[in-house]
Design an enzyme around this catalytic site. Structure first.
Site, PDB file in Angstrom:
ATOM      1  CG  HIS A 125      21.463  46.283  20.702  1.00 60.12           C
ATOM      2  ND1 HIS A 125      20.333  45.626  21.132  1.00 60.12           N
ATOM      3  CD2 HIS A 125      21.025  47.418  20.087  1.00 60.12           C
ATOM      4  CE1 HIS A 125      19.264  46.333  20.800  1.00 60.12           C
ATOM      5  NE2 HIS A 125      19.650  47.437  20.160  1.00 60.12           N
ATOM      6  CD  GLU A 126      22.883  50.433  18.955  1.00 64.12           C
ATOM      7  OE1 GLU A 126      22.360  50.614  17.835  1.00 64.12           O
ATOM      8  OE2 GLU A 126      22.231  50.517  20.023  1.00 64.12           O
ATOM      9  CG  HIS A 129      19.879  48.140  15.397  1.00 64.34           C
ATOM     10  ND1 HIS A 129      18.653  47.518  15.304  1.00 64.34           N
ATOM     11  CD2 HIS A 129      19.963  48.619  16.673  1.00 64.34           C
ATOM     12  CE1 HIS A 129      18.029  47.607  16.479  1.00 64.34           C
ATOM     13  NE2 HIS A 129      18.804  48.265  17.320  1.00 64.34           N
ATOM     14  CG  HIS A 135      14.928  47.098  19.129  1.00 64.52           C
ATOM     15  ND1 HIS A 135      14.515  48.391  19.320  1.00 64.52           N
ATOM     16  CD2 HIS A 135      16.280  47.123  19.239  1.00 64.52           C
ATOM     17  CE1 HIS A 135      15.564  49.157  19.551  1.00 64.52           C
ATOM     18  NE2 HIS A 135      16.647  48.414  19.489  1.00 64.52           N
TER      19      HIS A 135
END
Lengths: 438, 87
Positions: A125-126, A129, A135
């Site tokens: 997930h990170e 980014h 998101h």
């Protein structure tokens, strides 16, 4: 999906790990490196991005610097201890901090194990980014802002469609003709680590498995956290409602001063007047200051003057709690309850006049609860077997008190699959209804 | 929800981009309608029923562990990040 409009202007990106998790289960550095490498691979599998781990001498020059930090760490996004926020990463750009990825070091980072937070899932997930993704509200998507649990085997993990489209919108699709560079990490990724095992694997620990079965002998609200006691173990739930760990802790390792071999606690509560914690076990009680028993205890339960309607002395307590509604202490045993206006006294005390009374006065709640707490906005929570009942603050005489599942609402267990209701409710033993047969 | 839950909810909505952050110069209060709109937006983003109220499902989500970054990233956030980087 949503993108930030920011992307790396190059396709070869370097990464480094600045430090490693410091809390149990203490993932080994080589396992952390492997998990991170596979998390990058999830993104490079579907684009022409290539990720290379830097050598230790060049780790400060990596595009994506990974670190484990606590609380304030000088980037404007302080961490908040266990639970809450887990990690964050900075979007691509020219700034030194761009791409950097920070994990909260106060989480129990793990993998393929439900005892902590899955490092791989959060890392994928990170890194999304760090590559320029925002998101996503899509389901399924690894870029949903909320932790969704482990994502399974890290070697065979593939991105959900939404995330694949998202990353390809920034970096294009993987070219089938592209030749991996000689040091492309996906060609020599190490074997994924095995899930961590308990350090003392002598006997399977049955109590670790039955969190979802309920049957907690004592439940207490202590300093704003809820402790569920069962056998020799307890589970702990934070003020936020998060279960500290799926695995229970040994009572004797935390509460120092109970007799060796303690395998059942009848009731526990935190005294309002001085925040001492009272443990009832059989015909004795202990007073704790924080996690250590005060000297002079145990003392006999007879100190409390618990005399039943039939004149007999109470030998064991079922439940004890301080009702936020009036600040009084209530002790339940054998279908009766006593009220105390506690001061700072020790030793012998007397219940308020007019007690005991019949527990059925607490309408809608079980008359023989395993334990009771005050929680939330001062409501009384009655626990029995694997259910709990909420009596709204100040209310004794409430209609339609609905029982809920302790396992689902407190122990983060899955909701049971609905079963066929018996057509004849008189078939006892088949009934799937509440304790009081509603 | 009780006042404490409500203020924590507003804080959460501000932190994750659903409400503009409070302006320290004017001390401007969030409007009731603005908060309801923000709750609805948060609920839609999360796949919950958009009631505009801090119902039990919404409060549960507010307590779910998550990423620190906001869900709605406005131009204000991007500018703030650039300023922070420059410092």
């Amino acid at each position: 999906y949503a993108t930030t409009g920011l992307r790396w202007k190059k396709s070869d990106l370097t990464w480094s790990i600045q430090n490693y998790p410091s809390l149990p289960p203490l993932l080994q550095p080589n396992n952390v490196r492997t998990i991170m490498a596979y998390a990058f691979k999830a993104w490079s599998d579907v684009t022409n991005l290539k990720f290379h781990a830097t050598s230790s001498s060049e780790q400060d020059r990596a595009d994506i610097k990974i670190s484990f930090a606590r609380s304030l760490h000088d980037d404007g996004y302080p961490f908040d201890g266990k639970g809450g926020t887990l990690a964050h990463a900075f979007f691509p750009g020219e700034a030194d901090i761009a791409g950097d990825t920070h994990f909260d070091d106060e989480e129990s980072w793990t993998y393929l194990d439900d005892s902590g937070t899955d490092l791989f899932a959060v890392a994928v997930h990170e890194f999304g980014h760090a590559l320029g993704l925002s998101h996503s509200s899509s389901h399924p998507s690894i870029m949903r802002p909320y932790y969704q649990g482990p994502v399974g085997d890290i070697a065979s993990y593939t991105l959900p469609e939404d995330d694949r489209y998202a990353i390809q919108s920034l970096y294009g699709r993987k070219s089938s003709l592209s030749t991996p560079s000689p040091n492309h990490p996906t060609t020599h990724l190490p074997k994924p680590p095995s899930p961590p095992r308990p350090k003392v694997p002598s006997q399977p620990d049955p109590s670790a498995q039955n969190r979802c079965e309920g049957g907690f002998e004592a439940v207490a609200n202590i300093r704003g956290e809820v402790f569920f006691f069962k056998g020799q173990y307890f589970w702990r739930i934070q003020r936020t409602g998060s279960l500290v760990s799926f695995h229970p802790a040994l009572i004797k390792n935390f509460w120092i001063g109970l007799p060796p071999g303690t395998n059942k606690i009848d009731a526990v509560y935190e005294r309002k007047t001085d925040s001492r914690i009272i443990f009832f076990i059989g015909s004795q009680y202990w007073v704790f200051k924080d996690t250590v028993a005060v000297s002079g205890y145990p003392r006999p339960l007879s100190d409390w003057g618990l005399i039943s309607h039939d004149g007999s002395e109470v030998k064991r307590v079922d439940a004890a709690f301080v009702w936020a509604h009036n600040g009084k202490t209530y002790i339940f045993s054998g279908g009766e309850f006593w009220r105390f206006s506690e001061g700072l006294e020790s030793g012998r005390r007397r219940p308020d006049a007019g007690y005991p009374r019949n527990s059925s006065l607490w309408k809608g709640a079980p008359s023989n609860p395993d334990d009771i707490i005050t929680w939330s906005d001062g409501d009384a929570y009655f626990f029995k077997d694997n259910s709990y009942w909420i009596l709204k603050s100040g209310g004794l005489d409430q209609d339609n008190v609905i029982h809920k599942s302790t396992a689902v609402d407190w122990m983060m267990c899955p909701k049971p699959t609905p079963t066929t209701r018996p057509t004849n409710p008189r078939h006892r033993g088949e009934c799937n209804c509440g304790l009081n047969g509603a | 929800p009780m006042p404490d839950q409500y203020s924590r909810g507003v804080d959460w909505l501000s932190r994750y981009g659903y409400l503009p952050p409070p302006d320290p110069r004017t001390g401007k209060l969030q409007t009731k309608e603005g908060i309801e709109r923000a709750i609805k937006e948060m609920q839609r983003f999360a796949g919950l029923k958009d009631t505009g109220k801090l119902d039990s499902d919404t409060l549960k989500l507010l307590n779910t562990p998550r990423c620190s970054l906001p869900d709605i990233i406005g131009s204000e956030d991007m500018l703030k990040k650039r300023r922070r980087k420059r410092r």
